[in-house]
Design a protein around this motif. Structure first.
Motif, mmCIF file in Angstrom:
data_model
loop_
_atom_site.group_PDB
_atom_site.id
_atom_site.type_symbol
_atom_site.label_atom_id
_atom_site.label_comp_id
_atom_site.label_asym_id
_atom_site.label_seq_id
_atom_site.Cartn_x
_atom_site.Cartn_y
_atom_site.Cartn_z
ATOM 1 N N GLN A 195 0.840 -1.185 0.000
ATOM 2 C CA GLN A 195 0.000 0.000 0.000
ATOM 3 C C GLN A 195 0.887 1.252 0.000
ATOM 4 O OE1 GLN A 195 -2.611 0.240 3.349
ATOM 5 N NE2 GLN A 195 -3.469 2.209 2.771
ATOM 6 N N VAL A 196 0.618 2.148 -0.945
ATOM 7 C CA VAL A 196 1.392 3.378 -1.038
ATOM 8 C C VAL A 196 0.946 4.336 0.059
ATOM 9 C CG1 VAL A 196 1.920 5.350 -2.484
ATOM 10 C CG2 VAL A 196 1.664 3.085 -3.514
ATOM 11 N N GLN A 197 1.916 4.884 0.758
ATOM 12 C CA GLN A 197 1.579 5.787 1.853
ATOM 13 C C GLN A 197 2.674 6.826 2.026
ATOM 14 O OE1 GLN A 197 1.068 3.801 5.619
ATOM 15 N NE2 GLN A 197 0.018 5.523 6.544
ATOM 16 N N ALA A 199 2.535 14.625 -1.813
ATOM 17 C CA ALA A 199 1.867 13.645 -2.663
ATOM 18 C C ALA A 199 2.725 13.420 -3.898
ATOM 19 C CB ALA A 199 0.473 14.131 -3.056
ATOM 20 N N ASP A 222 -1.429 11.714 -6.429
ATOM 21 C CA ASP A 222 -1.941 10.534 -5.737
ATOM 22 C C ASP A 222 -1.316 10.413 -4.349
ATOM 23 O OD1 ASP A 222 -1.849 8.518 -8.736
ATOM 24 O OD2 ASP A 222 -3.530 9.581 -7.807
ATOM 25 N N SER A 223 -1.944 9.539 -3.538
ATOM 26 C CA SER A 223 -1.335 9.043 -2.293
ATOM 27 C C SER A 223 -0.990 10.165 -1.325
ATOM 28 C CB SER A 223 -0.077 8.222 -2.613
ATOM 29 O OG SER A 223 -0.374 7.187 -3.506
#
Length: 127
Positions: free
Chosen positions: A1-3, A97, A115-116
């Motif tokens: 999971q990208v975080q 981000a 994103d993210s």
């Protein structure tokens, strides 16, 4: 999971400095441009700075040019924002981000291009 996890915010007096960190997990930053944004209460999210991949070019909003410096350490999977000569109008929650590309480009100020998003870190500049 990208975080992303932002840190380094706090309360500082006008003229002071802070260094924000943006640590990524779940993916490798190397190939992506990364941006910093900020959002003050009642205002839209504003693009502050962007850095391209692999020693790429850096860009700054006019409001922070000459005071803020963005940098990246791909070995640590982290992007930094050094903020000097802080002003009360810099007070906001700061977010990082990733763009879906390696360069910042003409749309780097559009939050919908990113994103993210991390959870943000609060910066308060006040005497």
């Amino acid at each position: 999971q990208v975080q992303f996890v932002e840190s380094g915010g706090g309360l500082v007096q006008p003229g002071g400095s802070l260094r924000l960190s943006c640590a990524a997990s779940g993916f490798t930053l190397d190939y992506y441009a990364i941006g910093w944004f900020r959002q003050a209460p009642g205002k839209e999210r504003e693009g502050v700075s962007c850095v391209g991949s692999s020693f790429g070019s850096t860009y700054y909003a006019d409001s922070v040019k000459g005071r803020f410096t963005i940098s990246r350490d791909d070995a640590r999977n982290t992007v930094y924002l050094q903020m000097n000569s802080l002003k009360p109008e810099d007070t906001a929650v700061y977010y990082c981000a990733t763009l879906r590309r390696s360069f910042c480009g003409a749309t780097m100020g559009d939050p919908y291009e990113y994103d993210s998003w991390g959870q943000g870190t609060q910066v308060t500049v006040s005497s």
